[in-house]
Design a protein around this motif. Structure first.
Motif, PDB file in Angstrom:
ATOM      1  N   UNK A  85       0.855  -1.195   0.000  1.00  0.00           N
ATOM      2  CA  UNK A  85       0.000   0.000   0.000  1.00  0.00           C
ATOM      3  C   UNK A  85       0.889   1.243   0.000  1.00  0.00           C
ATOM      4  N   UNK A  86       0.399   2.286  -0.680  1.00  0.00           N
ATOM      5  CA  UNK A  86       1.127   3.562  -0.751  1.00  0.00           C
ATOM      6  C   UNK A  86       0.092   4.669  -0.530  1.00  0.00           C
ATOM      7  N   UNK A  87       0.320   5.538   0.461  1.00  0.00           N
ATOM      8  CA  UNK A  87      -0.647   6.632   0.642  1.00  0.00           C
ATOM      9  C   UNK A  87      -0.144   7.898  -0.060  1.00  0.00           C
ATOM     10  N   UNK A  88      -0.928   8.952   0.015  1.00  0.00           N
ATOM     11  CA  UNK A  88      -0.592  10.158  -0.756  1.00  0.00           C
ATOM     12  C   UNK A  88       0.654  10.868  -0.220  1.00  0.00           C
ATOM     13  N   UNK A  89       1.068  10.542   1.037  1.00  0.00           N
ATOM     14  CA  UNK A  89       2.321  11.108   1.560  1.00  0.00           C
ATOM     15  C   UNK A  89       3.504  10.164   1.291  1.00  0.00           C
ATOM     16  N   UNK A  90       3.267   9.143   0.503  1.00  0.00           N
ATOM     17  CA  UNK A  90       4.272   8.125   0.140  1.00  0.00           C
ATOM     18  C   UNK A  90       4.719   7.275   1.325  1.00  0.00           C
ATOM     19  N   UNK A  91       3.867   7.184   2.355  1.00  0.00           N
ATOM     20  CA  UNK A  91       4.103   6.188   3.404  1.00  0.00           C
ATOM     21  C   UNK A  91       3.622   4.838   2.865  1.00  0.00           C
ATOM     22  N   UNK A  92       4.301   3.787   3.312  1.00  0.00           N
ATOM     23  CA  UNK A  92       4.043   2.476   2.706  1.00  0.00           C
ATOM     24  C   UNK A  92       3.684   1.421   3.743  1.00  0.00           C
ATOM     25  N   UNK A  93       2.925   0.428   3.295  1.00  0.00           N
ATOM     26  CA  UNK A  93       2.896  -0.858   3.985  1.00  0.00           C
ATOM     27  C   UNK A  93       3.600  -1.844   3.072  1.00  0.00           C
ATOM     28  N   UNK A  94       4.555  -2.577   3.629  1.00  0.00           N
ATOM     29  CA  UNK A  94       5.301  -3.588   2.897  1.00  0.00           C
ATOM     30  C   UNK A  94       5.329  -4.884   3.708  1.00  0.00           C
ATOM     31  N   UNK A  95       5.757  -5.953   3.055  1.00  0.00           N
ATOM     32  CA  UNK A  95       5.929  -7.206   3.777  1.00  0.00           C
ATOM     33  C   UNK A  95       4.947  -8.294   3.396  1.00  0.00           C
ATOM     34  N   UNK A  96       4.149  -8.032   2.338  1.00  0.00           N
ATOM     35  CA  UNK A  96       3.212  -9.058   1.881  1.00  0.00           C
ATOM     36  C   UNK A  96       3.912 -10.364   1.526  1.00  0.00           C
ATOM     37  N   UNK A  97       5.169 -10.236   1.105  1.00  0.00           N
ATOM     38  CA  UNK A  97       5.951 -11.435   0.780  1.00  0.00           C
ATOM     39  C   UNK A  97       6.829 -11.890   1.937  1.00  0.00           C
ATOM     40  N   UNK A  98       6.763 -11.161   3.043  1.00  0.00           N
ATOM     41  CA  UNK A  98       7.511 -11.556   4.237  1.00  0.00           C
ATOM     42  C   UNK A  98       8.949 -11.074   4.279  1.00  0.00           C
ATOM     43  N   UNK A  99       9.288 -10.097   3.422  1.00  0.00           N
ATOM     44  CA  UNK A  99      10.700  -9.671   3.341  1.00  0.00           C
ATOM     45  C   UNK A  99      10.949  -8.323   4.009  1.00  0.00           C
ATOM     46  N   UNK A 158       0.681 -18.247   7.817  1.00  0.00           N
ATOM     47  CA  UNK A 158       0.969 -19.652   7.487  1.00  0.00           C
ATOM     48  C   UNK A 158       1.140 -19.780   5.991  1.00  0.00           C
ATOM     49  N   UNK A 159       1.904 -20.782   5.588  1.00  0.00           N
ATOM     50  CA  UNK A 159       2.057 -21.082   4.165  1.00  0.00           C
ATOM     51  C   UNK A 159       2.047 -22.596   4.028  1.00  0.00           C
ATOM     52  N   UNK A 160       1.200 -23.094   3.144  1.00  0.00           N
ATOM     53  CA  UNK A 160       1.067 -24.545   2.948  1.00  0.00           C
ATOM     54  C   UNK A 160       0.860 -25.265   4.287  1.00  0.00           C
ATOM     55  N   UNK A 161      -0.026 -24.731   5.116  1.00  0.00           N
ATOM     56  CA  UNK A 161      -0.375 -25.352   6.401  1.00  0.00           C
ATOM     57  C   UNK A 161       0.742 -25.339   7.440  1.00  0.00           C
ATOM     58  N   UNK A 162       1.842 -24.675   7.121  1.00  0.00           N
ATOM     59  CA  UNK A 162       2.948 -24.557   8.085  1.00  0.00           C
ATOM     60  C   UNK A 162       3.058 -23.091   8.497  1.00  0.00           C
ATOM     61  N   UNK A 163       3.607 -22.849   9.678  1.00  0.00           N
ATOM     62  CA  UNK A 163       3.884 -21.462  10.056  1.00  0.00           C
ATOM     63  C   UNK A 163       4.922 -20.914   9.084  1.00  0.00           C
ATOM     64  N   UNK A 164       4.649 -19.718   8.521  1.00  0.00           N
ATOM     65  CA  UNK A 164       5.598 -19.076   7.596  1.00  0.00           C
ATOM     66  C   UNK A 164       6.821 -18.606   8.393  1.00  0.00           C
ATOM     67  N   UNK A 165       8.001 -18.921   7.886  1.00  0.00           N
ATOM     68  CA  UNK A 165       9.242 -18.493   8.548  1.00  0.00           C
ATOM     69  C   UNK A 165       9.987 -17.544   7.600  1.00  0.00           C
ATOM     70  N   UNK A 166      10.349 -16.362   8.106  1.00  0.00           N
ATOM     71  CA  UNK A 166      11.025 -15.357   7.260  1.00  0.00           C
ATOM     72  C   UNK A 166      12.467 -15.773   6.984  1.00  0.00           C
ATOM     73  N   UNK A 167      13.116 -15.040   6.103  1.00  0.00           N
ATOM     74  CA  UNK A 167      14.539 -15.304   5.793  1.00  0.00           C
ATOM     75  C   UNK A 167      15.397 -15.175   7.051  1.00  0.00           C
ATOM     76  N   UNK A 168      14.889 -14.482   8.048  1.00  0.00           N
ATOM     77  CA  UNK A 168      15.645 -14.272   9.292  1.00  0.00           C
ATOM     78  C   UNK A 168      15.285 -15.299  10.365  1.00  0.00           C
ATOM     79  N   UNK A 169      14.447 -16.275  10.002  1.00  0.00           N
ATOM     80  CA  UNK A 169      14.055 -17.322  10.946  1.00  0.00           C
ATOM     81  C   UNK A 169      12.959 -16.886  11.911  1.00  0.00           C
TER      82      UNK A 169
END
Ligand SMILES: O=C[C@H](O)[C@H](O)[C@H](O)COP(=O)(O)O
Length: 223
Positions: A85-99, A158-169
């Motif tokens: 998401x991007x608002x009009x002040x260019x603040x963002x929400x990121x992390x949909x992919x977990x990164x 969760x991903x594929x019925x498992x808890x999603x784990x980020x690149x940082x564990x």
């Protein structure tokens, strides 16, 4: 007809100059940027990239994009990243992919951060997209209870019925707060909580946002 994500990605390649160290964000829009960038690299463009996720690292390697890490330099000339998401002040929400955590490290140390997106990401107010929050797995149940006290509705990713784990564990809590009136204050409250590593709120970080809408480009710059 090209999809808008591809058009935004192509536009971003124009900002890359010979000799640059690039921050390489994550996500499907960035993947298009990497594909376009790799064509230029094959034609002789000399750049080096610091990837913000294992997925980006893997694709960049496949495409022959030269990569380094922070042991080689702590300076990034330009970071290109996506957003949820991007608002009009260019603040963002990121992390949909977990990164989000690695993205924030990379994006924050770049001289310039350009966000690429299609128009679906532009919102009048952040918050329809549940806020990704990276948390330490140890005691995450406690962290979830604390997040609830801020009025959020948290869901352990969760991903594929498992808890999603980020690149940082770590784990990701996707938290619906409804429309977010003050993203900076919300981020500050969350980041102070024991067990919270970081949040997907990227406030005041984007210098430019390239949005593709119906095949055309819109450019938004930080004021
Ligand atoms: O963790 C993922 C990132 O923050 C992505 O940049 C974001 O989710 C946007 O991804 P996409 O370009 O696939 O919509």
């Amino acid at each position: 007809m090209k999809v808008d994500k591809v058009i935004a990605a192509e536009e971003a390649v124009k900002y890359v100059k010979n000799g640059m160290t690039l921050g390489l964000g994550s996500g499907s829009t960035v993947n298009w940027f990497l594909r376009k960038l790799s064509v230029q690299v094959k034609e002789g463009l000399q750049i080096q990239g610091i990837p913000s996720s294992k997925k980006t690292e893997r694709l960049a390697k496949e495409l022959g994009i030269p990569l380094i890490d922070f042991s080689a330099t702590t300076h990034i000339d330009l970071a290109i990243d996506g957003a949820d998401e991007i608002d009009s002040s260019l603040n963002l929400i990121k992390g949909g992919g977990g990164s989000l955590v690695r993205e924030k490290v990379v994006d924050a140390c770049a001289d310039e951060l350009i966000i690429i997106a299609d128009a679906t990401k532009m919102v009048s107010q952040l918050g329809a997209f549940p806020l990704p929050i990276e948390v330490l797995p140890f005691g995450f149940e406690v962290t979830v209870e604390n997040i609830k006290k801020l009025g959020g509705i948290p869901t352990l990713r969760r991903k594929d019925d498992q808890i999603f784990v980020s690149d940082n564990g770590n784990y990701i809590i996707d938290c619906s707060f409804g429309p977010i009136d003050d993203s900076v204050t919300l981020h500050e409250k969350l980041i102070q909580m024991v067990g919270v590593i970081d949040t997907g709120i990227f406030a005041g970080m984007a210098d430019k946002v390239i949005v593709a809408r119906n095949g055309g480009i819109e450019l938004y710059s930080k004021t």
